[in-house]
Design a protein around this motif. Sequence first.
Motif, PDB file in Angstrom:
ATOM      1  N   VAL A   1      43.729 -51.429   1.125  1.00  0.00           N
ATOM      2  CA  VAL A   1      42.276 -51.302   1.197  1.00  0.00           C
ATOM      3  C   VAL A   1      41.677 -52.702   1.237  1.00  0.00           C
ATOM      4  O   VAL A   1      41.991 -53.550   0.404  1.00  0.00           O
ATOM      5  CB  VAL A   1      41.746 -50.505  -0.018  1.00  0.00           C
ATOM      6  CG1 VAL A   1      40.231 -50.544  -0.066  1.00  0.00           C
ATOM      7  CG2 VAL A   1      42.229 -49.061   0.067  1.00  0.00           C
TER       8      VAL A   1
ATOM      9  N   ILE B   1      36.893 -47.350  -8.215  1.00  0.00           N
ATOM     10  CA  ILE B   1      37.703 -47.403  -6.995  1.00  0.00           C
ATOM     11  C   ILE B   1      38.170 -48.832  -6.738  1.00  0.00           C
ATOM     12  O   ILE B   1      39.297 -49.081  -6.326  1.00  0.00           O
ATOM     13  CB  ILE B   1      36.892 -46.870  -5.794  1.00  0.00           C
ATOM     14  CG1 ILE B   1      36.604 -45.387  -5.980  1.00  0.00           C
ATOM     15  CG2 ILE B   1      37.652 -47.077  -4.492  1.00  0.00           C
ATOM     16  CD1 ILE B   1      35.755 -44.782  -4.908  1.00  0.00           C
TER      17      ILE B   1
ATOM     18  N   ILE C   1      35.322 -51.973  -0.212  1.00  0.00           N
ATOM     19  CA  ILE C   1      34.678 -50.732  -0.633  1.00  0.00           C
ATOM     20  C   ILE C   1      33.196 -50.868  -0.314  1.00  0.00           C
ATOM     21  O   ILE C   1      32.575 -51.862  -0.685  1.00  0.00           O
ATOM     22  CB  ILE C   1      34.889 -50.517  -2.144  1.00  0.00           C
ATOM     23  CG1 ILE C   1      36.387 -50.283  -2.382  1.00  0.00           C
ATOM     24  CG2 ILE C   1      34.087 -49.337  -2.671  1.00  0.00           C
ATOM     25  CD1 ILE C   1      36.891 -50.944  -3.601  1.00  0.00           C
TER      26      ILE C   1
ATOM     27  N   THR D   1      41.119 -49.570  -8.797  1.00  0.00           N
ATOM     28  CA  THR D   1      42.330 -48.891  -8.322  1.00  0.00           C
ATOM     29  C   THR D   1      42.974 -49.633  -7.153  1.00  0.00           C
ATOM     30  O   THR D   1      44.187 -49.791  -7.102  1.00  0.00           O
ATOM     31  CB  THR D   1      41.992 -47.454  -7.855  1.00  0.00           C
ATOM     32  OG1 THR D   1      41.490 -46.734  -8.955  1.00  0.00           O
ATOM     33  CG2 THR D   1      43.233 -46.743  -7.313  1.00  0.00           C
ATOM     34  N   PHE D   2      42.145 -50.096  -6.213  1.00  0.00           N
ATOM     35  CA  PHE D   2      42.713 -50.570  -4.953  1.00  0.00           C
ATOM     36  C   PHE D   2      42.758 -52.080  -4.763  1.00  0.00           C
ATOM     37  O   PHE D   2      43.495 -52.578  -3.938  1.00  0.00           O
ATOM     38  CB  PHE D   2      41.950 -49.962  -3.775  1.00  0.00           C
ATOM     39  CG  PHE D   2      42.238 -48.502  -3.573  1.00  0.00           C
ATOM     40  CD1 PHE D   2      43.445 -48.082  -3.044  1.00  0.00           C
ATOM     41  CD2 PHE D   2      41.293 -47.549  -3.938  1.00  0.00           C
ATOM     42  CE1 PHE D   2      43.703 -46.741  -2.856  1.00  0.00           C
ATOM     43  CE2 PHE D   2      41.544 -46.204  -3.753  1.00  0.00           C
ATOM     44  CZ  PHE D   2      42.763 -45.777  -3.225  1.00  0.00           C
TER      45      PHE D   2
ATOM     46  N   ILE E   1      36.115 -46.302   1.232  1.00  0.00           N
ATOM     47  CA  ILE E   1      37.111 -47.375   1.243  1.00  0.00           C
ATOM     48  C   ILE E   1      37.496 -47.622   2.697  1.00  0.00           C
ATOM     49  O   ILE E   1      37.529 -46.703   3.508  1.00  0.00           O
ATOM     50  CB  ILE E   1      38.360 -47.042   0.387  1.00  0.00           C
ATOM     51  CG1 ILE E   1      39.047 -45.761   0.864  1.00  0.00           C
ATOM     52  CG2 ILE E   1      38.002 -46.933  -1.077  1.00  0.00           C
ATOM     53  CD1 ILE E   1      40.340 -45.452   0.110  1.00  0.00           C
TER      54      ILE E   1
ATOM     55  N   ARG F   1      44.874 -41.054  -3.957  1.00  0.00           N
ATOM     56  CA  ARG F   1      44.548 -42.010  -5.031  1.00  0.00           C
ATOM     57  C   ARG F   1      43.037 -42.175  -5.196  1.00  0.00           C
ATOM     58  O   ARG F   1      42.525 -42.301  -6.300  1.00  0.00           O
ATOM     59  CB  ARG F   1      45.168 -43.378  -4.727  1.00  0.00           C
ATOM     60  CG  ARG F   1      46.612 -43.492  -5.214  1.00  0.00           C
ATOM     61  CD  ARG F   1      47.260 -44.740  -4.666  1.00  0.00           C
ATOM     62  NE  ARG F   1      46.861 -45.955  -5.352  1.00  0.00           N
ATOM     63  CZ  ARG F   1      46.989 -47.189  -4.827  1.00  0.00           C
ATOM     64  NH1 ARG F   1      47.487 -47.332  -3.611  1.00  0.00           N
ATOM     65  NH2 ARG F   1      46.619 -48.248  -5.512  1.00  0.00           N
ATOM     66  N   MET F   2      42.339 -42.148  -4.073  1.00  0.00           N
ATOM     67  CA  MET F   2      40.874 -42.278  -4.170  1.00  0.00           C
ATOM     68  C   MET F   2      40.281 -41.051  -4.883  1.00  0.00           C
ATOM     69  O   MET F   2      39.453 -41.180  -5.791  1.00  0.00           O
ATOM     70  CB  MET F   2      40.269 -42.418  -2.778  1.00  0.00           C
ATOM     71  CG  MET F   2      38.740 -42.475  -2.789  1.00  0.00           C
ATOM     72  SD  MET F   2      38.131 -42.835  -1.139  1.00  0.00           S
ATOM     73  CE  MET F   2      36.364 -42.952  -1.405  1.00  0.00           C
TER      74      MET F   2
ATOM     75  N   THR G   1      40.992 -41.133  -8.557  1.00  0.00           N
ATOM     76  CA  THR G   1      40.141 -42.105  -9.245  1.00  0.00           C
ATOM     77  C   THR G   1      38.760 -41.507  -9.505  1.00  0.00           C
ATOM     78  O   THR G   1      38.199 -41.640 -10.594  1.00  0.00           O
ATOM     79  CB  THR G   1      39.994 -43.388  -8.397  1.00  0.00           C
ATOM     80  OG1 THR G   1      41.290 -43.865  -8.075  1.00  0.00           O
ATOM     81  CG2 THR G   1      39.214 -44.450  -9.134  1.00  0.00           C
TER      82      THR G   1
END
Length: 402
Positions: A252, A396, A255, A399-400, A344, A358-359, A362
């Motif tokens: 990613v 998010i 965002i 996470t990424f 994303i 995963r998104m 989250t």
Amino acid sequence: MKIIVQKFGGTSVADADRLRNVARKVIKAKDNGYAPVVVVSAQGDTTDMLLEKAAEITDRPNARELDMLLSTGEQISIALLAMTLHAMGYPAISLTGQQVGIMTDESHTKAKIEDIERNRILSELNKGNIVIVAGFQGINCHNDITTLGRGGSDTTAVALAAALGAESCEIYTDVDGVYSADPRVVKEAKKIDEVSYDEMLELASLGARVLHLRCVEIAKKFGTPLHVRSSFNDQPGTIVREGIEMEKGRVVTGIAHNTNVVKITIKGVPDQPGVASRLFGALADREVNVDMIIQSASRKGINDISFTVGKEDKTLAVEVAQDLAKAMGAEGVEHEENVAKVSIVGAGMISHPGVAARMFKTIADTGVNIQMISTSDISISCVIDAEHTDRVVKAIHSTFIN
Ligand code: ASP
Ligand code: MG
């Protein structure tokens, strides 16, 4: 002649000190052997103030006259920058869009550039002048002034760079480059060193406000590399270009979030051929830009259709939906303004499965409900309740992006 196009946004030219700062950057390029073509925006909030002046008179200003008014902001900046350069001992000349020959289509307030004359600029550069061009404006086939839509000076710059075959196009702004998320929302957001045209297009259209969308489209079309950087320091910013070597493992890139979203739902539409075509055809005829679309699976021969539009198109879109609902015998139309779209973006997604999961995980962990989902090859967007936007964007990001 090595031409460089340098574009400075409204904050960068807001007052005399900042104009001197801009002039120093231009002079540096000139002293380094470049022929600078400089594009400037209107100073500070000038364009907003001009819009307010129009609003004091009418809420439906004539579009031609609005363009006549709005284009004056950039004319102030070009004259002042030329004077600044003169005062610092450098030859410079300011030119309006009309004087350059920036030809656009006829649509006032959101015109598209169709062609750019090169002669006047080239002859001024040949005389040794620094050429300063008013951004955001052009001229149509009736010789009337047009403007390119808010933030349109970026587009002027890249179109000039493409037309003149410039060696580079620098977009100077008040941030250090393109960030992995809006730094006002995510403290840990990182500057992105390099981003591809496609990623930048997605980021710009999904709500990152660093570059005008048309600007990125033109850069991609002509393969013009862009350098987005701060006018307040000398740090390298973000390079937007093709064929960048992807950072290893970058899934990613950024965002984006956008709160300028309205969700409209037509409930209980008979499930028949042609419904979507009628609805979206009617919206297209009224020039409403539809973003996400969801049609629910049919239950007992009826379904719901939801779509999103920008807030500026709300009234028109609701009207069109209500007309169709009536004509089709649908149950009714609802609209929701307190929504936001969180997205994303990353070219690396194509080769990494499980990114969407995963998104969604989250977002689920924040306890926020996802109302709509849409995807492209290199992006995933979710519509959520607007009040949770910042929290979801932060989650998010963590996470990424590491
Ligand atoms: N002055 C115009 C605006 O504020 C164009 C630009 O800044 O690029 O939208
Ligand atoms: Mg501006």
